[in-house]
Scaffold this motif. Sequence first.
Motif, PDB file in Angstrom:
ATOM      1  N   LEU A 129       0.823  -1.211   0.000  1.00 11.54           N
ATOM      2  CA  LEU A 129       0.000   0.000   0.000  1.00 11.54           C
ATOM      3  C   LEU A 129       0.856   1.260   0.000  1.00 11.54           C
ATOM      4  CD1 LEU A 129      -2.937  -0.779   2.450  1.00 11.54           C
ATOM      5  CD2 LEU A 129      -3.047  -0.462  -0.014  1.00 11.54           C
ATOM      6  N   LEU A 130       2.069   1.150   0.568  1.00  8.36           N
ATOM      7  CA  LEU A 130       2.981   2.294   0.584  1.00  8.36           C
ATOM      8  C   LEU A 130       3.292   2.789  -0.823  1.00  8.36           C
ATOM      9  CD1 LEU A 130       5.700   1.588   3.288  1.00  8.36           C
ATOM     10  CD2 LEU A 130       4.209   3.566   3.152  1.00  8.36           C
ATOM     11  N   ARG A 131       3.156   1.918  -1.790  1.00  5.50           N
ATOM     12  CA  ARG A 131       3.415   2.311  -3.177  1.00  5.50           C
ATOM     13  C   ARG A 131       2.340   3.254  -3.690  1.00  5.50           C
ATOM     14  NH1 ARG A 131       8.191   1.620  -5.400  1.00  5.50           N
ATOM     15  NH2 ARG A 131       7.269   1.311  -7.455  1.00  5.50           N
ATOM     16  N   TYR A 132       1.166   3.166  -3.089  1.00  2.22           N
ATOM     17  CA  TYR A 132       0.037   3.916  -3.635  1.00  2.22           C
ATOM     18  C   TYR A 132      -0.359   5.107  -2.768  1.00  2.22           C
ATOM     19  CZ  TYR A 132      -0.228  -0.746  -5.664  1.00  2.22           C
ATOM     20  OH  TYR A 132       0.088  -1.929  -6.248  1.00  2.22           O
ATOM     21  N   PHE A 133      -0.035   5.053  -1.471  1.00  2.69           N
ATOM     22  CA  PHE A 133      -0.510   6.109  -0.576  1.00  2.69           C
ATOM     23  C   PHE A 133       0.665   6.740   0.162  1.00  2.69           C
ATOM     24  CE2 PHE A 133      -4.028   3.050  -0.805  1.00  2.69           C
ATOM     25  CZ  PHE A 133      -5.032   3.873  -1.253  1.00  2.69           C
ATOM     26  N   HIS A 134       0.408   7.883   0.716  1.00  2.00           N
ATOM     27  CA  HIS A 134       1.355   8.526   1.611  1.00  2.00           C
ATOM     28  C   HIS A 134       1.599   7.596   2.806  1.00  2.00           C
ATOM     29  CE1 HIS A 134       2.664  11.330   4.788  1.00  2.00           C
ATOM     30  NE2 HIS A 134       3.248  11.966   3.778  1.00  2.00           N
ATOM     31  N   PRO A 135       2.832   7.557   3.326  1.00  2.00           N
ATOM     32  CA  PRO A 135       3.128   6.630   4.432  1.00  2.00           C
ATOM     33  C   PRO A 135       2.196   6.793   5.628  1.00  2.00           C
ATOM     34  CG  PRO A 135       5.147   7.598   3.605  1.00  2.00           C
ATOM     35  CD  PRO A 135       4.034   8.234   2.850  1.00  2.00           C
ATOM     36  N   MET A 136       1.726   7.976   5.869  1.00  2.00           N
ATOM     37  CA  MET A 136       0.838   8.139   7.018  1.00  2.00           C
ATOM     38  C   MET A 136      -0.482   7.429   6.772  1.00  2.00           C
ATOM     39  SD  MET A 136      -0.001  11.607   9.061  1.00  2.00           S
ATOM     40  CE  MET A 136      -1.592  12.061   8.423  1.00  2.00           C
ATOM     41  N   VAL A 137      -0.912   7.412   5.531  1.00  2.00           N
ATOM     42  CA  VAL A 137      -2.166   6.710   5.212  1.00  2.00           C
ATOM     43  C   VAL A 137      -1.929   5.206   5.225  1.00  2.00           C
ATOM     44  CG1 VAL A 137      -3.939   6.397   3.469  1.00  2.00           C
ATOM     45  CG2 VAL A 137      -2.975   8.657   3.852  1.00  2.00           C
ATOM     46  N   ALA A 138      -0.902   4.766   4.490  1.00  2.28           N
ATOM     47  CA  ALA A 138      -0.691   3.324   4.337  1.00  2.28           C
ATOM     48  C   ALA A 138      -0.177   2.678   5.612  1.00  2.28           C
ATOM     49  CB  ALA A 138       0.292   3.076   3.193  1.00  2.28           C
ATOM     50  N   GLY A 139       0.685   3.417   6.340  1.00  2.00           N
ATOM     51  CA  GLY A 139       1.350   2.788   7.476  1.00  2.00           C
ATOM     52  C   GLY A 139       0.644   2.982   8.800  1.00  2.00           C
ATOM     53  N   VAL A 140      -0.171   4.026   8.891  1.00  2.00           N
ATOM     54  CA  VAL A 140      -0.782   4.327  10.178  1.00  2.00           C
ATOM     55  C   VAL A 140      -2.304   4.325  10.074  1.00  2.00           C
ATOM     56  CG1 VAL A 140      -0.904   5.968  12.080  1.00  2.00           C
ATOM     57  CG2 VAL A 140       1.231   5.686  10.806  1.00  2.00           C
ATOM     58  N   THR A 141      -2.825   5.164   9.163  1.00  2.00           N
ATOM     59  CA  THR A 141      -4.281   5.341   9.123  1.00  2.00           C
ATOM     60  C   THR A 141      -5.003   4.052   8.753  1.00  2.00           C
ATOM     61  OG1 THR A 141      -3.755   7.545   8.314  1.00  2.00           O
ATOM     62  CG2 THR A 141      -6.073   6.880   8.334  1.00  2.00           C
ATOM     63  N   ILE A 142      -4.585   3.437   7.651  1.00  2.00           N
ATOM     64  CA  ILE A 142      -5.304   2.245   7.187  1.00  2.00           C
ATOM     65  C   ILE A 142      -5.251   1.122   8.218  1.00  2.00           C
ATOM     66  CG2 ILE A 142      -5.306   0.413   5.450  1.00  2.00           C
ATOM     67  CD1 ILE A 142      -4.749   2.517   3.353  1.00  2.00           C
ATOM     68  N   PRO A 143      -4.069   0.761   8.753  1.00  2.00           N
ATOM     69  CA  PRO A 143      -4.095  -0.320   9.761  1.00  2.00           C
ATOM     70  C   PRO A 143      -4.872   0.037  11.017  1.00  2.00           C
ATOM     71  CG  PRO A 143      -1.853   0.539   9.461  1.00  2.00           C
ATOM     72  CD  PRO A 143      -2.693   1.108   8.372  1.00  2.00           C
ATOM     73  N   THR A 144      -4.765   1.305  11.464  1.00  2.00           N
ATOM     74  CA  THR A 144      -5.485   1.670  12.692  1.00  2.00           C
ATOM     75  C   THR A 144      -6.991   1.606  12.479  1.00  2.00           C
ATOM     76  OG1 THR A 144      -3.658   3.166  13.168  1.00  2.00           O
ATOM     77  CG2 THR A 144      -5.634   3.400  14.498  1.00  2.00           C
ATOM     78  N   VAL A 145      -7.437   2.246  11.380  1.00  2.00           N
ATOM     79  CA  VAL A 145      -8.879   2.235  11.104  1.00  2.00           C
ATOM     80  C   VAL A 145      -9.355   0.806  10.878  1.00  2.00           C
ATOM     81  CG1 VAL A 145     -10.623   2.948   9.441  1.00  2.00           C
ATOM     82  CG2 VAL A 145      -8.929   4.583  10.234  1.00  2.00           C
ATOM     83  N   GLY A 146      -8.541   0.032  10.156  1.00  2.00           N
ATOM     84  CA  GLY A 146      -8.914  -1.362   9.896  1.00  2.00           C
ATOM     85  C   GLY A 146      -9.096  -2.149  11.191  1.00  2.00           C
ATOM     86  N   LEU A 147      -8.151  -1.955  12.100  1.00  2.00           N
ATOM     87  CA  LEU A 147      -8.235  -2.676  13.373  1.00  2.00           C
ATOM     88  C   LEU A 147      -9.456  -2.260  14.184  1.00  2.00           C
ATOM     89  CD1 LEU A 147      -4.700  -2.971  14.974  1.00  2.00           C
ATOM     90  CD2 LEU A 147      -6.351  -4.769  14.530  1.00  2.00           C
ATOM     91  N   LEU A 148      -9.666  -0.949  14.242  1.00  2.00           N
ATOM     92  CA  LEU A 148     -10.794  -0.472  15.049  1.00  2.00           C
ATOM     93  C   LEU A 148     -12.116  -0.950  14.445  1.00  2.00           C
ATOM     94  CD1 LEU A 148      -9.637   3.130  16.031  1.00  2.00           C
ATOM     95  CD2 LEU A 148      -9.663   1.049  17.415  1.00  2.00           C
ATOM     96  N   LEU A 149     -12.213  -0.871  13.116  1.00  2.00           N
ATOM     97  CA  LEU A 149     -13.435  -1.355  12.464  1.00  2.00           C
ATOM     98  C   LEU A 149     -13.595  -2.851  12.701  1.00  2.00           C
ATOM     99  CD1 LEU A 149     -13.714   0.478   9.040  1.00  2.00           C
ATOM    100  CD2 LEU A 149     -15.124   0.753  11.076  1.00  2.00           C
ATOM    101  N   GLY A 150     -12.480  -3.571  12.628  1.00  3.68           N
ATOM    102  CA  GLY A 150     -12.536  -5.019  12.860  1.00  3.68           C
ATOM    103  C   GLY A 150     -13.038  -5.346  14.248  1.00  3.68           C
ATOM    104  N   MET A 151     -12.549  -4.580  15.237  1.00  5.94           N
ATOM    105  CA  MET A 151     -13.002  -4.829  16.604  1.00  5.94           C
ATOM    106  C   MET A 151     -14.472  -4.472  16.763  1.00  5.94           C
ATOM    107  SD  MET A 151     -10.164  -3.713  19.316  1.00  5.94           S
ATOM    108  CE  MET A 151      -8.437  -4.002  19.105  1.00  5.94           C
TER     109      MET A 151
END
Lengths: 256, 291
Positions: free
Chosen positions: B210-232
């Motif tokens: 995902l780092l190839r497509y998005f800014h590192p803050m989006v790919a490395g922080v936002t997406i995993p954090t939001v994904g985890l919270l949504l998953g929970m």
Amino acid sequence: MSLLPAPDEVKKRVQDNVIWKSIFRPGSIYRKGYRDTSRDRALASMNNVLYHLHPVKVKRHGLKLTYTYCLGGSSFFLFILLTITGIFLMFFYRPTAGAGGQELAYLDMQNLRDTVTFGDLVRNMHRWSAHLMVFTTFLHMARVFYHGAYKAPREFNWVVGVILLVLTLLLSFTGYLLPWDQLAQWAVAVGTQMAGFTPVLGQQVQFVLLGGAEIGPETLLRWYVLHVLAFPFILTIFLAVHFWRIRKDGGISGPL
Amino acid sequence: MADEVEIDQKVYDELIAQGKSERIARARAKAATVKAQKVAAGETIGPRAQSAEAPAAAPAAAAKAAAPAAAAGGGGGVATAERAGGGVRGAGGLTVEERQARVAAALAQRGNGASTRTGGGAALANQDHTHRLLAMVPPTGIQQIRGKQEDKVYTWPHLIASEFIAVLAWTAFVVIFSALVQAPLRELANPNLTPNPSKAPWYFLALQELLRYFHPMVAGVTIPTVGLLLGMALPYFDKNPSNKPENRKTAYVAFTFFLVLSAVLTIIGSFYRGPGFEFVWPWTDGLYFEL
């Protein structure tokens, strides 16, 4: 007539021994007079510390391999296997690196491979089990989703499960650094660089993770303690809650 | 009643005239026909107390005797008195007279043991009713069994045995695999020498991709954090109580989408990315993947 008592007689005497009876509670299959009755079957699981993670009775459909695929249990067993092999590896590994001193961590890895008896096998088991555990935990989560097993009253246990998945990833990732080879160093570098992009606290988060501005001996020690003590401790607590909630929420979900 | 019962036309017309609905009128008219047939056949009908006249012998005298006894019994003994008065066989297979005789005999044998009771044993034995109505119990019973009966088996040996087999299988697999496949150990870590490509462990390769497509803050922080919270939070916003696949198409499609997406990203990141994390074909450029 032989001088030695018959095997049956030995067994009887051992099982009649007061010490034996103090170890194995009534209903244990190792106690004298275990019979294959409903009562003894119930007692066998009730009076055993390991078995009583389970309820005395379980739904018949849950026994089918194609319902659970044994994924949660496999993840748990791999965790146990990792703990055992990990304890073995701890005897031969010192988390010390560079900075003018000796590269003990890497040296110990080489010794494990070349000189320690079974060192190579146990290290391989530890590494492959770690990858497997991440994989089975993922699959377990997917299985639980497809069976709708997170629905009421099991919502919270799903949350605990997600936490366990994160802890599994953290355990695997912290362990990844410990061999202190190029693979470890740069995989961790890639991973922790991303943490540096955390909004507002990026620098601080990265500093806490690395124990410094970049990966060094402090990082190794820090991740070692997290890997062998902190994360397993937290994971065990959440595992206990996870298992306890399975029972409290009515055992295995389904049938579909 | 499978075969048709004829409608008693007279009763039917009467009921219709009274303004009853057609359905009720028809049912009652049929019942009237059946009743008439039974009476014609000499069968007894209706509740037992009313049938006292029919089996001639058990006389009205008994019923009359019962009435004052019931009154003497005070608050309680109404219902059973009426029933006992009928002289009908009770649940025990004895007539009231027989039962009374037994009770009297038993009390006599025990001597004055029963006389401590109010009214004395003899008086008690001579009463026409033997038990009093204390309470009405709803027909469903006092205890309600909540949990459904489920098809269950004993954990020992059924579940424990299969778990034991699974443990053996896993142990065998891990030991054999570890004996055959060597875990990687590269040269000593060197912060000044960046390997090309530098890859994260496989379970983070979807994010690295995902780092190839998005800014590192989006790919490395936002997406995993939001994904985890949504998953929970998933069980709290999936309000559909069903666990049947046919009722959960939306959930299945959504989850499968993310599952396949992350699998595809992981596979691309693992096998199709080479030096500089550029796209490569693994069968021409080789594998750049290590566990």
